[in-house]
Each structure stands twice: as C-alpha cells, then as structure tokens.
Write a protein that holds these residues in place. Sequence first.
Motif, PDB file in Angstrom:
ATOM      1  N   CYS A 217       0.862  -1.180   0.000  1.00 56.24           N
ATOM      2  CA  CYS A 217       0.000   0.000   0.000  1.00 56.24           C
ATOM      3  C   CYS A 217       0.899   1.231   0.000  1.00 56.24           C
ATOM      4  O   CYS A 217       1.948   1.260   0.649  1.00 56.24           O
ATOM      5  CB  CYS A 217      -0.959   0.004   1.198  1.00 56.24           C
ATOM      6  SG  CYS A 217      -0.176   0.244   2.810  1.00 56.24           S
ATOM      7  N   THR A 218       0.481   2.234  -0.763  1.00 54.70           N
ATOM      8  CA  THR A 218       1.249   3.465  -0.929  1.00 54.70           C
ATOM      9  C   THR A 218       0.442   4.648  -0.409  1.00 54.70           C
ATOM     10  O   THR A 218      -0.761   4.758  -0.698  1.00 54.70           O
ATOM     11  CB  THR A 218       1.604   3.690  -2.413  1.00 54.70           C
ATOM     12  OG1 THR A 218       2.382   2.585  -2.869  1.00 54.70           O
ATOM     13  CG2 THR A 218       2.403   4.974  -2.591  1.00 54.70           C
ATOM     14  N   VAL A 219       1.095   5.508   0.369  1.00 56.93           N
ATOM     15  CA  VAL A 219       0.451   6.700   0.931  1.00 56.93           C
ATOM     16  C   VAL A 219       0.920   7.923   0.152  1.00 56.93           C
ATOM     17  O   VAL A 219       2.121   8.163   0.020  1.00 56.93           O
ATOM     18  CB  VAL A 219       0.786   6.844   2.427  1.00 56.93           C
ATOM     19  CG1 VAL A 219       0.260   8.165   2.959  1.00 56.93           C
ATOM     20  CG2 VAL A 219       0.203   5.675   3.212  1.00 56.93           C
ATOM     21  N   LYS A 220      -0.042   8.697  -0.354  1.00 49.44           N
ATOM     22  CA  LYS A 220       0.253   9.931  -1.072  1.00 49.44           C
ATOM     23  C   LYS A 220      -0.176  11.122  -0.206  1.00 49.44           C
ATOM     24  O   LYS A 220      -1.247  11.099   0.396  1.00 49.44           O
ATOM     25  CB  LYS A 220      -0.481   9.957  -2.410  1.00 49.44           C
ATOM     26  CG  LYS A 220       0.013   8.917  -3.417  1.00 49.44           C
ATOM     27  CD  LYS A 220      -0.735   9.031  -4.742  1.00 49.44           C
ATOM     28  CE  LYS A 220      -0.164   8.081  -5.777  1.00 49.44           C
ATOM     29  NZ  LYS A 220       1.206   8.449  -6.184  1.00 49.44           N
ATOM     30  N   HIS A 221       0.671  12.178  -0.186  1.00 50.58           N
ATOM     31  CA  HIS A 221       0.391  13.362   0.618  1.00 50.58           C
ATOM     32  C   HIS A 221       0.937  14.589  -0.096  1.00 50.58           C
ATOM     33  O   HIS A 221       1.900  14.493  -0.881  1.00 50.58           O
ATOM     34  CB  HIS A 221       1.006  13.229   2.018  1.00 50.58           C
ATOM     35  CG  HIS A 221       0.530  14.242   2.987  1.00 50.58           C
ATOM     36  ND1 HIS A 221       1.221  15.403   3.254  1.00 50.58           N
ATOM     37  CD2 HIS A 221      -0.596  14.287   3.773  1.00 50.58           C
ATOM     38  CE1 HIS A 221       0.553  16.122   4.157  1.00 50.58           C
ATOM     39  NE2 HIS A 221      -0.555  15.455   4.491  1.00 50.58           N
ATOM     40  N   SER A 222       0.351  15.734   0.209  1.00 48.41           N
ATOM     41  CA  SER A 222       0.756  16.958  -0.466  1.00 48.41           C
ATOM     42  C   SER A 222       2.203  17.332  -0.179  1.00 48.41           C
ATOM     43  O   SER A 222       2.854  17.990  -0.979  1.00 48.41           O
ATOM     44  CB  SER A 222      -0.167  18.115  -0.043  1.00 48.41           C
ATOM     45  OG  SER A 222      -0.145  18.274   1.373  1.00 48.41           O
ATOM     46  N   LEU A 223       2.714  16.914   0.990  1.00 50.10           N
ATOM     47  CA  LEU A 223       4.110  17.206   1.305  1.00 50.10           C
ATOM     48  C   LEU A 223       5.077  16.259   0.597  1.00 50.10           C
ATOM     49  O   LEU A 223       6.266  16.548   0.521  1.00 50.10           O
ATOM     50  CB  LEU A 223       4.329  17.133   2.822  1.00 50.10           C
ATOM     51  CG  LEU A 223       3.668  18.242   3.650  1.00 50.10           C
ATOM     52  CD1 LEU A 223       3.947  18.023   5.135  1.00 50.10           C
ATOM     53  CD2 LEU A 223       4.161  19.618   3.219  1.00 50.10           C
ATOM     54  N   GLY A 224       4.557  15.084   0.114  1.00 47.00           N
ATOM     55  CA  GLY A 224       5.411  14.138  -0.603  1.00 47.00           C
ATOM     56  C   GLY A 224       6.691  13.795   0.156  1.00 47.00           C
ATOM     57  O   GLY A 224       6.946  14.359   1.218  1.00 47.00           O
ATOM     58  N   PRO A 225       7.567  12.917  -0.348  1.00 47.47           N
ATOM     59  CA  PRO A 225       7.241  12.021  -1.469  1.00 47.47           C
ATOM     60  C   PRO A 225       6.360  10.865  -1.021  1.00 47.47           C
ATOM     61  O   PRO A 225       6.095  10.713   0.179  1.00 47.47           O
ATOM     62  CB  PRO A 225       8.622  11.522  -1.900  1.00 47.47           C
ATOM     63  CG  PRO A 225       9.406  11.506  -0.612  1.00 47.47           C
ATOM     64  CD  PRO A 225       8.921  12.691   0.169  1.00 47.47           C
ATOM     65  N   ASP A 226       5.933  10.017  -2.003  1.00 45.12           N
ATOM     66  CA  ASP A 226       5.087   8.875  -1.668  1.00 45.12           C
ATOM     67  C   ASP A 226       5.846   7.896  -0.776  1.00 45.12           C
ATOM     68  O   ASP A 226       7.059   7.716  -0.908  1.00 45.12           O
ATOM     69  CB  ASP A 226       4.649   8.160  -2.948  1.00 45.12           C
ATOM     70  CG  ASP A 226       3.740   9.032  -3.803  1.00 45.12           C
ATOM     71  OD1 ASP A 226       3.278  10.078  -3.307  1.00 45.12           O
ATOM     72  OD2 ASP A 226       3.516   8.666  -4.980  1.00 45.12           O
ATOM     73  N   GLN A 227       5.084   7.280   0.128  1.00 45.58           N
ATOM     74  CA  GLN A 227       5.657   6.270   1.016  1.00 45.58           C
ATOM     75  C   GLN A 227       4.946   4.940   0.777  1.00 45.58           C
ATOM     76  O   GLN A 227       3.721   4.893   0.698  1.00 45.58           O
ATOM     77  CB  GLN A 227       5.500   6.684   2.483  1.00 45.58           C
ATOM     78  CG  GLN A 227       6.160   8.013   2.838  1.00 45.58           C
ATOM     79  CD  GLN A 227       5.990   8.352   4.307  1.00 45.58           C
ATOM     80  OE1 GLN A 227       6.767   7.912   5.147  1.00 45.58           O
ATOM     81  NE2 GLN A 227       4.959   9.137   4.618  1.00 45.58           N
ATOM     82  N   THR A 228       5.749   3.857   0.647  1.00 44.26           N
ATOM     83  CA  THR A 228       5.193   2.531   0.340  1.00 44.26           C
ATOM     84  C   THR A 228       5.547   1.557   1.446  1.00 44.26           C
ATOM     85  O   THR A 228       6.674   1.540   1.955  1.00 44.26           O
ATOM     86  CB  THR A 228       5.742   2.016  -1.003  1.00 44.26           C
ATOM     87  OG1 THR A 228       5.407   2.952  -2.037  1.00 44.26           O
ATOM     88  CG2 THR A 228       5.142   0.663  -1.358  1.00 44.26           C
TER      89      THR A 228
END
Length: 565
Positions: A217-228
């Motif tokens: 599962c990958t988490v996307k956020h406005s501050l980035g970068p993506d975390q998996t």
Amino acid sequence: MHSAAYFVSAIITSAVLLQVSSVDAIISLYGETIEVPCNKGAAMSEKPLLIKWKYDKSDGSPGDILTKASDPEEANIQATNNYKDRVSIAPNASLLIANATLDDKKTFTCMVVTMGDVKEYPVSIEVQKRPLPPQIRDKAKELENGKLTTLGECIAQDAYPPAEVIWSKDGLPLVDDGKTIMVTMDKDVDPATGLATTSSKLQYRAGKGDVGSEFTCTVKHSLGPDQTSDPQTFSIHYPTENVNLHVVAKGHIKEGDNVTLRCKADGNPPPTSFNFLLKGQKETVVGSDTYTLVGVTRDTTGEYKCSLVDDDNMQDAKNISVNYLDVSLVPSGNIVKTVGESLPVTVQKNGSGEVKVSWTKDNGKLEKQPKFDSLKYVDAGYYVCDFSVAGIKQSRSFQLLVQGKPSIQRISKDRSEDGQHKVLTCEVEGFPKPSVQWSVNGTNEESSYVNGWLTHKITVVPTGNLTVTCSASNELGEDVKSINVSSLFEEKEKLGEGKEDDGDDQAKLIVGIVIGLILAAAVVGLVYWVYMKKSKQGSWKTGEKESGTSEESKKLEENNHKAEV
C-alpha cells in the motif's frame, strides 16, 4: 515632553497614511518553528520607530502578540494566550512561533511605523503534517482460491491534510471493481491535535496465479514524497488439479543405478502422502513425495505411476528404461602362440540398444577386428576391445605373444664407406629374441630387435676369400646360413643362394674374352701358313715358277693381313 508629543503626533499622522500590502501565504510543518516574515523578509528602507505583530481572531477582531519600539529595547509580549510562551521576534523583524500546531492556521500581520509612514504586511499561515510510514495490519494468514477475503488494513497515521492510500499488486494499482477487488476507506481525526489517520481495508478474491505475488500500500500526501509499505505475500489455498511424476536419475539409467521417483501435486497446501504403483504393485509413502528404486536391473524396465492417496484417478505415469550390456571376448588373458599358427577371435555382445565396438592394439586404433589366419611376429601386442551402449562402457582384452625358433631371412655384405672393410649383416626372425654368432671376429657390432625381427651387423677386414657363417639361436631352436666373402669385390647373397661377387664375375668374363681372341688369331695364322706351304709345293712339282698376276698378289696380301688381325 516635546519628544513624546512629537512621537504621538507622528503615530496619528501615520495612521491617516496607513498602507496595507497584499497577503502572502506560507506553509509550515507541524511541530516545527514557524518563521513569519515581515516586509517579505526584505530589509527596511528606513529604521522603524515601532514594529507590532498581531493576528486575526476567529471572531474577526485583532489580537496583539508583541511590539518592539526600537533597538536595543526588548520586545514587549502582549499575548496572554498560548502564544505567550511560544513567540519571539527575529533581528530581521520576523515573527517566530515555536511548536507549530494546526491552530496556528491564521493570518499574522506585521505593522511597521516610520517617521512618515505606517505599513502593514499580512501573512497567511498553513500548517501541514506528513503521515507516518504506512503499515499493513491484521494481515490474512492465507487466501482461499476464488473466495473474497480481507487481505489486510493499511494505516496512514497523523497527517494533515488527510493522506490518500492506494493498494498495489506486483507494482500495479488495484482498482475497486466491486467483485474481485473491494477497498474500504476510513478517516479518523484526533480531537486533541486535529491530525487525521487514514485507514484502507482491501478485500481480494485470490486465484492460483497470485501465488508469490507481492501486495503493497502506498500513501500519497501533499508534502510528498510517496511512502510505500513493505511488500506482503500470502499463501493461497487451492485443491490439487494436476499430479506429475518425475524420474530423478543422472543421465541414462543403467543396471545397478538407484532411481528416485518424485510425485508432485499442484495443490496448496501440497499433499504430503502419495501412492506409487510399481508395475502393478502399490506402495504408499506417508510424509514424503519420493520413492527410490535401489539397484535397478533390466527387469525394472516398465511403466510407473503415482497418485493421491485419497484419489487414485488423480495420477501420472512415466516409462523407465534400464540400459544393459553383456559382452564376451575369446581369447582373453595372456596368449602364447607359434608363428604360422591361427588364432580365432570371437566377440559376443548383447545390449539394450545398438552396441558400438572399437579395437586398439598397444593403444593405437585399429580399423576393424583383428584376424589371425597365420600369425606373424608383428601380430604380437596388447589388444583391447571397447563396447558401449547408452550410458554403459565395458572393455575386454588379451595379450598376444608370437614365438618361434630363429629363421635367418637374409645375409648380406657391403663395402664400407672407406672401401677398406666389409660390413656383414644377418637378418633373423624369431621370438624369444635370438642370439647371433659369426664364424669370424668383427668390430663395430650393431644390433636391433623390433617385432620379432633381429638385425645384426659386424665389420670385418678379409685377407682372402672366406666363407662366413651366421648362427642364430633361442630356446626353441637355431638356424645357420653362410656367405662367401672376397677380399677384393663386394658380395651380396640372398637367403639360400651362394653367388659370386659381381666384380669377380666381370673379371672372369674379360679374361675369357681376351683368351678367346688370342686363340682365334692363332688358328687363323696356322691356317694361312698351311695354305701357303701347300701352294709352294705345287709349283715345285709342276716345275712352274712361283709367280702370278699382279691382281692375285694383291688379294693374297689382303688375306694375309686379315689373318694377322
């Protein structure tokens, strides 16, 4: 008094001339120190008389934070709420707010008072927080083939704004289709901090093709970068549909080998017990998928099967062929024969396939099987017959000795290079190796013995015509031959012949020719003398003169001349 009045007057005047700059916006990180710039962080055009920081309250009224009249005076903290212990002013007039929270999402204004002007610089503050690294919780122990099962829950904790969660399989996003893939999202806000935790549950209908697949599962956020998250694999339960029998052997199977039968089923969890059908005989193996045939023979050749213990119809079969080779060679071992005898060679072979045969003699390759109708000394040697069929090689051999009493094949004589000696050569066949004796003493003795053929040479200085004898003997017998040797001419003689030297023959021929010519001349002279005598006597008897014509006299002289020749 005058200075204070002047200051108040300036403030009043400046209020009339108040200028408000456009609102700037900055994003600050939760828990960090917020730096709110005054005059966009640029240097003041003139030294301010007063700097004041304030903010907009939730009801729209202003709230004072601090003021700073001029250097080196300290800032006057006017805030009485939670900003009291969190704010300070930087040398460049920026407002510093420690331990940023979501409540700091406000508009802060910097008012700058100079001698001839009053300006305000509003700044809008946005506080954000990146979520903690994602984790997959409540992971399923196994997935069942064709059944919709909750694979796990992905957590993106303490974020603002809330994070987005995306599920993937082998790097490809999974999209909710309401049948094989179902994703349920949930968001929970902490009332104390205002931070949001996003959770996502994945329900998945697995198949056999998902064995070994990696889910993330990958988490996307406005501050980035993506975390998996770390990849997760799942055991998928499904029944057996196919059984395969494998024959484990190194290369071609031959008699005496151990052969392992391995039964494999595609079910999960895999079966641990199998039935092995060994040419009609059933053997059940519990807790293993193998059965070993020990020391197989040609009778092992046939069809073998394996099946599930609880379903004989779920089976597979394989044919096993065991290669074999039976050979014999006659003769064998050490063979002793007499020269001239015959020696039959018999080869017998029987194998599981075409048997290849090759021969060597003393490690040299032979083109075909040897045949000994009349043995010669050169036939002696070590013979090896190699047999081969798929995966099997065998050899048979014999050592052949050919013996016989000595037989002198040739005696010869040659003049030495300096012309002062003669070299006598005696060539003998025989085995065991013959010994050679000459009837004369010689020097520079030379001898060689190869394949039953002995060559023996000596150098002599004959003082006259000699008859020289060569004697050859071994434990089986002896042979003797002679040759005439002249002191003047070179002689050569073949076995069993006593010829004169060619030089002697030529000398005798010349002497004979000379003697013949002398005798012929004497006979002619005698005949001429008798003829002349008789002619003279006839003239006396008739009383005639011994005279003739000139032509007769000429003929008579020619005849006399021929006779003398």
